[in-house]
Design a protein around this motif. Sequence first.
Motif, PDB file in Angstrom:
ATOM      1  N   PRO A  36       4.657 -14.795  12.561  1.00  0.00           N
ATOM      2  CA  PRO A  36       3.507 -14.611  11.677  1.00  0.00           C
ATOM      3  C   PRO A  36       2.626 -15.849  11.650  1.00  0.00           C
ATOM      4  O   PRO A  36       3.105 -16.972  11.613  1.00  0.00           O
ATOM      5  CB  PRO A  36       4.167 -14.362  10.313  1.00  0.00           C
ATOM      6  CG  PRO A  36       5.511 -13.805  10.639  1.00  0.00           C
ATOM      7  CD  PRO A  36       5.926 -14.500  11.893  1.00  0.00           C
ATOM      8  N   ILE A  84      -0.278 -10.985  11.297  1.00  0.00           N
ATOM      9  CA  ILE A  84      -0.291 -10.956   9.839  1.00  0.00           C
ATOM     10  C   ILE A  84       1.061 -10.461   9.361  1.00  0.00           C
ATOM     11  O   ILE A  84       1.485  -9.362   9.705  1.00  0.00           O
ATOM     12  CB  ILE A  84      -1.394 -10.029   9.299  1.00  0.00           C
ATOM     13  CG1 ILE A  84      -2.777 -10.492   9.758  1.00  0.00           C
ATOM     14  CG2 ILE A  84      -1.341  -9.967   7.773  1.00  0.00           C
ATOM     15  CD1 ILE A  84      -3.886  -9.541   9.362  1.00  0.00           C
ATOM     16  N   GLY A  85       1.745 -11.243   8.556  1.00  0.00           N
ATOM     17  CA  GLY A  85       3.012 -10.800   7.991  1.00  0.00           C
ATOM     18  C   GLY A  85       4.137 -10.769   9.005  1.00  0.00           C
ATOM     19  O   GLY A  85       4.056 -11.337  10.091  1.00  0.00           O
ATOM     20  N   SER A 123       1.219  -2.425   1.028  1.00  0.00           N
ATOM     21  CA  SER A 123       0.849  -3.832   0.923  1.00  0.00           C
ATOM     22  C   SER A 123      -0.406  -3.949   0.067  1.00  0.00           C
ATOM     23  O   SER A 123      -1.341  -3.177   0.230  1.00  0.00           O
ATOM     24  CB  SER A 123       0.583  -4.431   2.310  1.00  0.00           C
ATOM     25  OG  SER A 123       0.096  -5.759   2.187  1.00  0.00           O
ATOM     26  N   LYS A 128       0.327  -8.941   4.438  1.00  0.00           N
ATOM     27  CA  LYS A 128       1.213 -10.110   4.496  1.00  0.00           C
ATOM     28  C   LYS A 128       2.613  -9.769   4.010  1.00  0.00           C
ATOM     29  O   LYS A 128       3.605 -10.211   4.575  1.00  0.00           O
ATOM     30  CB  LYS A 128       0.624 -11.253   3.670  1.00  0.00           C
ATOM     31  CG  LYS A 128      -0.697 -11.782   4.194  1.00  0.00           C
ATOM     32  CD  LYS A 128      -1.268 -12.849   3.263  1.00  0.00           C
ATOM     33  CE  LYS A 128      -2.629 -13.326   3.747  1.00  0.00           C
ATOM     34  NZ  LYS A 128      -3.229 -14.315   2.805  1.00  0.00           N
ATOM     35  N   THR A 129       2.698  -8.993   2.932  1.00  0.00           N
ATOM     36  CA  THR A 129       3.989  -8.550   2.402  1.00  0.00           C
ATOM     37  C   THR A 129       3.924  -7.063   2.113  1.00  0.00           C
ATOM     38  O   THR A 129       2.845  -6.501   1.903  1.00  0.00           O
ATOM     39  CB  THR A 129       4.351  -9.309   1.112  1.00  0.00           C
ATOM     40  OG1 THR A 129       3.361  -9.048   0.101  1.00  0.00           O
ATOM     41  CG2 THR A 129       4.426 -10.810   1.369  1.00  0.00           C
TER      42      THR A 129
END
Length: 294
Positions: A36, A84-85, A123, A128-129
């Motif tokens: 990431p 991303i993530g 998300s 990201k999460t």
Amino acid sequence: MRRKPAGRTGPFAVLPAAAAALLALAGCAHAATPAPGTASTATAADTLPGSHVHGIAVSGETSQVLLATHEGLFDATTSPATKIGGTNDLMGFAPGPADGVFYASGHPGPGSDLPNPLGLLRSSDGGKTWEQLSRQGESDFHALTATQAGIVAFDGVLRTSPDGKAWSTVAADFAPAALAGHPDSTTVLATTQDGIQRSTDAGSTWKPLDNGPLIQFAAFAHPAEAVGVEPDGTVHYSADAGETWTEKGRINADVMAIAAIKGDDGRPWIWAATPDGVIVSTDGGVTFRPADAE
């Protein structure tokens, strides 16, 4: 190209990609994945991250281009694309009603402690999460979209949910290759091997579209405007939310996913992920050029 589109009522537009054949839902081989926050390594024509793109999202606010792949989510606005993530195999991917909100499904990647299959994830920070919403260990939603009334998804069974947690099963005699909706509308299009199926009540009931094109991919640029691409690359446009269609141009490459937003000139702008990179049309699908061309 970095011009800011206008007139989009939701933050992102996206379509989860079908496989190479109209109803092929099998995954592709995995490739090595960058960590990431790092740039992706060489891929097809050194332009795409990951081995296959299953969804493309474009922000109507910033023109950010996101690609959902077997190796996770990438920001393709940068060159090379930036991860991303974490790493998850994103077989299904759709934007929510607010900026930075996405829904996804698929399989956990290397090092992930998420269940397999992923069920429905959400998300709220741009990918990201991810939060586990429902059906973990049960559903791999290859076709997935968000509407004004909730989620419509297909994991072998067509399902709807008002909140991503409680689900209803829809009696449908078709298997969608892809689903396309808009967060400001309850109209949903499903692409099938027999033609377009259309719902005006967020996926609860469906009607086949008579005399419509046999499209593989569909996306909404606006609640009333949709675009579609046939397996041979022929592009179609609808000004009435998918009831009638007009043929436009053609994409001379294998298409993996499309997205559309309302352009600043009032016409749909269409993005497509191909093995040679992301391409864009700013004239309603008549012509296409590399998305990073000035």
